[in-house]
Design a protein around this motif. Sequence first.
Motif, mmCIF file in Angstrom:
data_model
loop_
_atom_site.group_PDB
_atom_site.id
_atom_site.type_symbol
_atom_site.label_atom_id
_atom_site.label_comp_id
_atom_site.label_asym_id
_atom_site.label_seq_id
_atom_site.Cartn_x
_atom_site.Cartn_y
_atom_site.Cartn_z
ATOM 1 N N GLN A 106 -6.617 -2.865 -28.471
ATOM 2 C CA GLN A 106 -6.858 -1.967 -27.341
ATOM 3 C C GLN A 106 -5.595 -1.202 -26.954
ATOM 4 O O GLN A 106 -5.662 -0.010 -26.649
ATOM 5 C CB GLN A 106 -7.407 -2.721 -26.134
ATOM 6 N N ASP A 165 -1.078 -8.457 -38.134
ATOM 7 C CA ASP A 165 -1.094 -9.276 -36.930
ATOM 8 C C ASP A 165 -0.922 -10.757 -37.275
ATOM 9 O O ASP A 165 -0.577 -11.108 -38.405
ATOM 10 C CB ASP A 165 -2.378 -9.025 -36.136
ATOM 11 N N THR A 177 -2.033 -5.330 -28.944
ATOM 12 C CA THR A 177 -3.457 -5.586 -29.180
ATOM 13 C C THR A 177 -4.111 -4.325 -29.749
ATOM 14 O O THR A 177 -3.557 -3.223 -29.657
ATOM 15 C CB THR A 177 -4.171 -5.957 -27.872
#
Length: 147
Positions: free
Chosen positions: A54, A76, A52
Amino acid sequence: MNLPHPDDLTSLVLRTDFSDDSAWAALQAAIDDGDESRHATYVSDPAFAGATVQSLVDADGSAVEKDKLYYLFVADETTMTDPEHPLLAVDLADEPGRAFRVPPGWYADVSTNLTIANMDFVEFADAADASGTYRGFHDDDASAPVG
């Protein structure tokens, strides 16, 4: 997780979706199309599958200062499934986690300017359209890459 470093004068394109090898190849071809200069360091390592934004920000944040990156481009699920193959550009320095999409036709413009520190990430992010996609600095009636 340690983030890989791009080669000199290139930007890191990190694959996080491994659902379609032909889409990955098409993305690379679109980025490299017609340009003799190398702009990308491609990393296709399953260790980053499903990473991700994050987790990438956290990985960079825990790196020692000399190993930190300023930004990266993520291939992604959206990159692999959208017909336009827009990469996700992610700020890792000034506003960690801030992101915008970059279609391959605009990749060299963004990558080159960020690599040589001619422009800041925020300038491109602020120029993204309502969908969060950067399509160049232009007047309302312009829509094609310059150059």
